[in-house]
Design a protein around this motif. Structure first.
Motif, PDB file in Angstrom:
ATOM      1  N   SER A   1       1.046  -1.183  -0.468  1.00 55.89           N
ATOM      2  CA  SER A   1      -0.066   0.108   0.337  1.00 55.89           C
ATOM      3  C   SER A   1       1.030   1.522   0.298  1.00 55.89           C
ATOM      4  O   SER A   1       0.377   1.797  -0.599  1.00 55.89           O
ATOM      5  CB  SER A   1      -1.474   0.304   1.080  1.00 55.89           C
TER       6      SER A   1
ATOM      7  N   LEU B   1       2.150   1.289  -3.448  1.00 57.12           N
ATOM      8  CA  LEU B   1       1.249   2.089  -4.309  1.00 57.12           C
ATOM      9  C   LEU B   1       1.289   3.364  -4.273  1.00 57.12           C
ATOM     10  O   LEU B   1       0.785   4.507  -5.165  1.00 57.12           O
ATOM     11  CB  LEU B   1      -0.377   1.628  -3.847  1.00 57.12           C
ATOM     12  N   LEU B   2       1.286   4.146  -2.872  1.00 52.80           N
ATOM     13  CA  LEU B   2       1.321   5.949  -2.758  1.00 52.80           C
ATOM     14  C   LEU B   2       1.525   6.312  -3.573  1.00 52.80           C
ATOM     15  O   LEU B   2       1.671   7.383  -3.255  1.00 52.80           O
ATOM     16  CB  LEU B   2       0.813   5.581  -0.934  1.00 52.80           C
TER      17      LEU B   2
ATOM     18  N   CYS C   1      -2.038   9.898  -6.373  1.00 51.59           N
ATOM     19  CA  CYS C   1      -3.151   9.903  -5.192  1.00 51.59           C
ATOM     20  C   CYS C   1      -2.770  10.224  -3.969  1.00 51.59           C
ATOM     21  O   CYS C   1      -1.948  10.360  -3.836  1.00 51.59           O
ATOM     22  CB  CYS C   1      -3.572   8.215  -5.302  1.00 51.59           C
TER      23      CYS C   1
ATOM     24  N   VAL D   1      -3.942   5.213  -0.091  1.00 50.33           N
ATOM     25  CA  VAL D   1      -4.632   4.097  -0.107  1.00 50.33           C
ATOM     26  C   VAL D   1      -4.994   3.317   0.884  1.00 50.33           C
ATOM     27  O   VAL D   1      -4.800   3.750   1.802  1.00 50.33           O
ATOM     28  CB  VAL D   1      -2.503   2.762  -0.955  1.00 50.33           C
TER      29      VAL D   1
ATOM     30  N   LEU E   1      -7.030   5.059  -3.766  1.00 55.95           N
ATOM     31  CA  LEU E   1      -6.742   4.152  -4.224  1.00 55.95           C
ATOM     32  C   LEU E   1      -7.014   2.593  -4.123  1.00 55.95           C
ATOM     33  O   LEU E   1      -6.473   2.809  -2.626  1.00 55.95           O
ATOM     34  CB  LEU E   1      -5.152   3.814  -5.459  1.00 55.95           C
TER      35      LEU E   1
ATOM     36  N   TYR F   1      -6.449  -0.720  -2.575  1.00 55.69           N
ATOM     37  CA  TYR F   1      -4.784  -2.477  -2.853  1.00 55.69           C
ATOM     38  C   TYR F   1      -5.633  -3.533  -1.878  1.00 55.69           C
ATOM     39  O   TYR F   1      -6.011  -4.024  -0.418  1.00 55.69           O
ATOM     40  CB  TYR F   1      -3.633  -1.910  -0.972  1.00 55.69           C
TER      41      TYR F   1
END
Length: 234
Positions: free
Chosen positions: A121, A124-125, A130, A133, A201, A203
């Motif tokens: 997570s 991804l952040l 974004c 997450v 987003l 996850y």
């Protein structure tokens, strides 16, 4: 780039399961699972618990968490919002010299979150444009297909109607269940001041690792998972 911190909110009161946050789960306080997992991950510079309860604070410190302040009791009622709790905590930490630009909010009532999903997570952040997450899993209870509410006359209706009802759950729009993993850019959390930020987003995590303990039944289920080693928790 500074390491993120882990923020765990744990108040003393609980209506569903009394003293839930420190109740023994297979011989260990529930909150200890989130604390020990987060420390073991080596992801965080600090694992911080926010509580108003001195017993929770003592137990949290025993298992390795930092409790650098006690939360005001007005932020420990059932009506207190998580946003206010987090904002208070972050401001206290910054005033004490803590340095971080990302934080993960973990709910200690979701003990089985995997560290590889926490790390995912955060990754991804950092990779995507974004604000946050959220750890989620696909939910088989679907407001377009099999979740209902009462209309103004007291009769059942689908929570969300989209023309013709889907022929099956599999053909209904995908919906996600939130659980106890929320990863934020700190400046964005301060900007919006609420847990569900825009431009967040998903996850996806396994549904079984997102078990949230809100009832006695869920507590018993979690105990069975630990005792029978149904999940690999690393």
């Amino acid at each position: 780039m500074t390491k993120p911190i882990c923020f765990i909110g744990a108040r003393g009161g609980s209506k569903g399961v009394p003293r839930k946050n420190i109740r023994l789960l297979a011989g260990k306080p529930l909150i200890a699972y989130a604390i020990e997992s987060s420390i073991k991950s080596n992801i965080f510079s600090h694992v911080v618990v926010s509580t108003e309860d001195k017993e929770i604070a003592r137990i949290a410190e025993k298992f390795g968490a930092e409790v650098p302040f006690l939360r005001p009791k007005k932020l420990a009622t059932s009506s207190a919002g998580m946003a206010e709790v987090i904002i208070h905590g972050l401001k206290k930490l910054f005033s004490m010299g803590y340095d971080f630009d990302t934080f993960v909010s973990r709910d200690c009532t979701v003990p089985f979150i995997r560290n590889k999903d926490v790390a995912g997570s955060i990754r991804l952040l950092n990779q995507k444009k974004c604000n946050a997450v959220f750890g989620v899993y696909r939910q088989h209870l679907n407001p377009y297909f099999n979740m209902m509410e009462l209309d103004s006359s007291g009769f059942l209706k689908l929570v969300k109607e989209k023309g013709k009802r889907p022929a099956s759950r599999q053909t209904a729009p995908i919906v996600y269940q939130l659980n106890g993993l929320f990863t934020y850019k700190t400046e964005k959390f301060f900007k919006y001041g609420k847990p569900l930020l825009p431009n967040a987003l998903p996850y996806e995590i396994p549904a079984e690792t997102g078990l949230m303990i809100d009832t006695e039944f869920e507590f018993q289920l979690a105990e069975m998972i630990v005792k029978k080693k149904i999940l690999k928790l690393d």
